[in-house]
Design a protein around this motif. Structure first.
Motif, PDB file in Angstrom:
ATOM      1  N   THR A   1      13.190  -5.665  -7.560  1.00  0.00           N
ATOM      2  CA  THR A   1      13.307  -5.446  -9.004  1.00  0.00           C
ATOM      3  C   THR A   1      12.509  -4.241  -9.438  1.00  0.00           C
ATOM      4  O   THR A   1      12.978  -3.412 -10.242  1.00  0.00           O
ATOM      5  CB  THR A   1      12.825  -6.698  -9.747  1.00  0.00           C
ATOM      6  OG1 THR A   1      13.595  -7.832  -9.334  1.00  0.00           O
ATOM      7  CG2 THR A   1      12.978  -6.506 -11.254  1.00  0.00           C
ATOM      8  N   ALA A   2      11.279  -4.098  -8.917  1.00  0.00           N
ATOM      9  CA  ALA A   2      10.424  -2.982  -9.313  1.00  0.00           C
ATOM     10  C   ALA A   2      11.007  -1.650  -8.886  1.00  0.00           C
ATOM     11  O   ALA A   2      10.977  -0.667  -9.628  1.00  0.00           O
ATOM     12  CB  ALA A   2       9.033  -3.162  -8.708  1.00  0.00           C
ATOM     13  N   ILE A   3      11.540  -1.583  -7.673  1.00  0.00           N
ATOM     14  CA  ILE A   3      12.111  -0.331  -7.166  1.00  0.00           C
ATOM     15  C   ILE A   3      13.368   0.034  -7.927  1.00  0.00           C
ATOM     16  O   ILE A   3      13.604   1.183  -8.290  1.00  0.00           O
ATOM     17  CB  ILE A   3      12.386  -0.440  -5.659  1.00  0.00           C
ATOM     18  CG1 ILE A   3      11.059  -0.531  -4.892  1.00  0.00           C
ATOM     19  CG2 ILE A   3      13.203   0.747  -5.181  1.00  0.00           C
ATOM     20  CD1 ILE A   3      11.229  -0.723  -3.420  1.00  0.00           C
ATOM     21  N   ASP A   4      14.230  -0.974  -8.194  1.00  0.00           N
ATOM     22  CA  ASP A   4      15.453  -0.697  -8.945  1.00  0.00           C
ATOM     23  C   ASP A   4      15.133  -0.210 -10.352  1.00  0.00           C
ATOM     24  O   ASP A   4      15.791   0.654 -10.899  1.00  0.00           O
ATOM     25  CB  ASP A   4      16.332  -1.947  -9.020  1.00  0.00           C
ATOM     26  CG  ASP A   4      16.927  -2.300  -7.663  1.00  0.00           C
ATOM     27  OD1 ASP A   4      16.923  -1.414  -6.783  1.00  0.00           O
ATOM     28  OD2 ASP A   4      17.376  -3.440  -7.496  1.00  0.00           O
TER      29      ASP A   4
ATOM     30  N   GLN B   1       0.695  -4.640  -8.794  1.00  0.00           N
ATOM     31  CA  GLN B   1      -0.648  -4.578  -9.355  1.00  0.00           C
ATOM     32  C   GLN B   1      -1.543  -5.683  -8.816  1.00  0.00           C
ATOM     33  O   GLN B   1      -2.757  -5.615  -8.939  1.00  0.00           O
ATOM     34  CB  GLN B   1      -0.575  -4.659 -10.880  1.00  0.00           C
ATOM     35  CG  GLN B   1       0.193  -3.504 -11.516  1.00  0.00           C
ATOM     36  CD  GLN B   1       0.285  -3.632 -13.015  1.00  0.00           C
ATOM     37  OE1 GLN B   1       0.051  -4.711 -13.564  1.00  0.00           O
ATOM     38  NE2 GLN B   1       0.634  -2.551 -13.686  1.00  0.00           N
ATOM     39  N   TYR B   2      -0.949  -6.705  -8.245  1.00  0.00           N
ATOM     40  CA  TYR B   2      -1.727  -7.851  -7.743  1.00  0.00           C
ATOM     41  C   TYR B   2      -1.467  -8.022  -6.249  1.00  0.00           C
ATOM     42  O   TYR B   2      -1.017  -9.068  -5.790  1.00  0.00           O
ATOM     43  CB  TYR B   2      -1.353  -9.114  -8.509  1.00  0.00           C
ATOM     44  CG  TYR B   2      -1.501  -8.968 -10.007  1.00  0.00           C
ATOM     45  CD1 TYR B   2      -2.759  -8.984 -10.606  1.00  0.00           C
ATOM     46  CD2 TYR B   2      -0.396  -8.780 -10.820  1.00  0.00           C
ATOM     47  CE1 TYR B   2      -2.904  -8.841 -11.970  1.00  0.00           C
ATOM     48  CE2 TYR B   2      -0.522  -8.630 -12.190  1.00  0.00           C
ATOM     49  CZ  TYR B   2      -1.775  -8.665 -12.758  1.00  0.00           C
ATOM     50  OH  TYR B   2      -1.919  -8.513 -14.109  1.00  0.00           O
ATOM     51  N   THR B   3      -1.746  -6.958  -5.511  1.00  0.00           N
ATOM     52  CA  THR B   3      -1.477  -6.983  -4.072  1.00  0.00           C
ATOM     53  C   THR B   3      -2.211  -8.117  -3.377  1.00  0.00           C
ATOM     54  O   THR B   3      -1.635  -8.844  -2.557  1.00  0.00           O
ATOM     55  CB  THR B   3      -1.887  -5.641  -3.442  1.00  0.00           C
ATOM     56  OG1 THR B   3      -1.133  -4.585  -4.043  1.00  0.00           O
ATOM     57  CG2 THR B   3      -1.636  -5.655  -1.939  1.00  0.00           C
TER      58      THR B   3
ATOM     59  N   ARG C   1       0.829  -1.205   0.000  1.00  0.00           N
ATOM     60  CA  ARG C   1       0.000   0.000   0.000  1.00  0.00           C
ATOM     61  C   ARG C   1       0.866   1.260   0.000  1.00  0.00           C
ATOM     62  O   ARG C   1       0.567   2.236  -0.701  1.00  0.00           O
ATOM     63  CB  ARG C   1      -0.904  -0.024   1.224  1.00  0.00           C
ATOM     64  CG  ARG C   1      -1.835   1.167   1.330  1.00  0.00           C
ATOM     65  CD  ARG C   1      -2.682   1.046   2.574  1.00  0.00           C
ATOM     66  NE  ARG C   1      -3.510   2.221   2.774  1.00  0.00           N
ATOM     67  CZ  ARG C   1      -4.280   2.421   3.832  1.00  0.00           C
ATOM     68  NH1 ARG C   1      -4.325   1.497   4.778  1.00  0.00           N
ATOM     69  NH2 ARG C   1      -4.995   3.503   3.945  1.00  0.00           N
ATOM     70  N   SER C   2       1.945   1.247   0.780  1.00  0.00           N
ATOM     71  CA  SER C   2       2.828   2.414   0.812  1.00  0.00           C
ATOM     72  C   SER C   2       3.582   2.570  -0.501  1.00  0.00           C
ATOM     73  O   SER C   2       3.818   3.691  -0.962  1.00  0.00           O
ATOM     74  CB  SER C   2       3.823   2.297   1.977  1.00  0.00           C
ATOM     75  OG  SER C   2       4.677   1.184   1.799  1.00  0.00           O
TER      76      SER C   2
ATOM     77  N   TYR D   1       7.628 -11.999  -3.320  1.00  0.00           N
ATOM     78  CA  TYR D   1       7.233 -10.596  -3.148  1.00  0.00           C
ATOM     79  C   TYR D   1       8.451  -9.706  -2.936  1.00  0.00           C
ATOM     80  O   TYR D   1       8.586  -8.654  -3.583  1.00  0.00           O
ATOM     81  CB  TYR D   1       6.278 -10.456  -1.965  1.00  0.00           C
ATOM     82  CG  TYR D   1       5.952  -9.021  -1.635  1.00  0.00           C
ATOM     83  CD1 TYR D   1       4.960  -8.340  -2.332  1.00  0.00           C
ATOM     84  CD2 TYR D   1       6.650  -8.335  -0.639  1.00  0.00           C
ATOM     85  CE1 TYR D   1       4.668  -7.011  -2.047  1.00  0.00           C
ATOM     86  CE2 TYR D   1       6.364  -7.009  -0.346  1.00  0.00           C
ATOM     87  CZ  TYR D   1       5.380  -6.362  -1.048  1.00  0.00           C
ATOM     88  OH  TYR D   1       5.107  -5.049  -0.765  1.00  0.00           O
ATOM     89  N   LEU D   2       9.357 -10.101  -2.047  1.00  0.00           N
ATOM     90  CA  LEU D   2      10.534  -9.278  -1.772  1.00  0.00           C
ATOM     91  C   LEU D   2      11.440  -9.180  -2.995  1.00  0.00           C
ATOM     92  O   LEU D   2      12.030  -8.128  -3.261  1.00  0.00           O
ATOM     93  CB  LEU D   2      11.302  -9.855  -0.578  1.00  0.00           C
ATOM     94  CG  LEU D   2      10.603  -9.734   0.786  1.00  0.00           C
ATOM     95  CD1 LEU D   2      11.416 -10.435   1.859  1.00  0.00           C
ATOM     96  CD2 LEU D   2      10.393  -8.274   1.156  1.00  0.00           C
TER      97      LEU D   2
END
Length: 224
Positions: free
Chosen positions: A221-224, A193-195, A183-184, A215-216
Motif C-alpha cells: 500500500t505504501a509503495i503504491d 515509521q514503526y520498523t 531499512r532499504s 507488513y507485506l
C-alpha cells in the motif's frame, strides 16, 4: 546540494556528511542539505546523516528518480554516451550505449549526474536499476511466511527434523528480513515509521505469521 563524483569502488564517508551539514549555519534560508552520488555511502555516513538531518541520494536512488520523473531525455542531453531511440513496438524512447563498452566513454559508477523533472509527457524512463522495490529481503519475508504456513499445516505430516528446521528458520530469518527490507525502503519512502514494532512482533512466533502478512500488505500500500 553537493554532488560527489567518485570513481568505482569509492564510497562517500561521514567526513563529507559532517562538512556539508554545516551549511545550515554558514548560509541563510537553507531548508535542507542534500548529498548526491552515483556511487554509494558508507554505513557510518548514513548514520551521521540521520543524526544531522542530511538527505542522502546514492546511485540506485538517483536512477529511481530519473525513472520516477521521466527525465531520461534530460540524462541524454547531458550524457553523450546515451541516445534515446524509438522502439518500433512501443513507440517509447529507450536508451542505448554507443561505442565499445570497454571504451573510455563508458560511464563510471561515480560519474556526476544532475536530474530534474522532464517537461515532456511522452518521455518514459527505461533505465534498469538495482533500486527495485522488490528487494532480496522482501523475498526472504515471503519465504518465511510460506515456511510458517508449512509449519502450521504440516505439523503432523512432516518429520520432526524437517519441521524443526522450518520452524526455527522462519522464526529467526523473518525479523531479519523485515528489518533489512524496511531499512532499504526508508531511503526512498517515509514508510515504515514503526520498523521495530514489525521486527519485534515478527520475532514472537505465535503471531509472526500475522505480523509478516500485515507488513507485506502495508508495504504494498505504501509503495503504491
Amino acid at each position: 546540494m553537493q554532488a560527489k563524483r567518485y570513481g568505482p569502488n569509492t564510497t562517500v564517508g561521514s567526513p563529507d556528511v559532517q562538512q556539508y551539514a554545516s551549511l545550515r549555519q554558514q548560509f541563510e534560508d537553507v531548508d535542507k542539505v542534500l548529498i548526491v552520488t552515483t556511487n554509494e555511502f558508507t554505513q557510518q555516513a548514513r548514520e551521521t546523516a540521520d543524526q544531522l538531518n542530511v538527505k542522502l541520494i546514492d546511485g540506485e536512488r538517483l536512477v529511481h528518480l530519473i525513472e520516477q520523473h521521466e527525465a531520461l531525455d534530460l540524462v541524454a542531453e547531458y550524457l553523450d554516451f546515451i541516445e534515446p531511440v524509438e522502439d518500433p513496438d512501443t513507440e517509447q524512447p529507450h536508451t542505448e550505449a554507443s561505442g565499445d563498452p570497454t571504451s573510455d566513454e563508458q560511464p563510471s559508477k561515480g560519474s556526476a549526474t544532475s536530474t530534474a523533472t522532464s517537461s515532456s509527457p511522452s518521455s518514459t524512463a527505461t533505465l534498469s536499476t538495482n533500486a527495485s522495490r522488490s528487494t532480496l529481503w522482501v523475498k526472504g519475508t515471503w519465504a518465511c511466511l510460506l515456511g510458517w504456513v508449512v509449519v502450521i499445516l504440516g505439523v503432523s505430516a512432516l518429520s520432526d527434523a524437517v519441521w524443526g528446521v522450518l520452524f526455527f528458520g522462519s522464526w529467526l530469518v523473518l525479523p531479519i528480513s523485515i528489518f533489512q527490507d524496511a531499512r532499504s525502503l526508508s531511503e526512498d519512502t517515509e514508510w515504515p515509521q514503526y520498523t521495530w514494532a514489525y521486527v519485534i512482533g515478527s520475532a514472537i512466533w505465535f503471531v509472526s505469521l500475522i505480523v509478516g502478512g500485515v507488513y507485506l500488505w502495508q508495504r504494498r500500500t505504501a509503495i503504491d
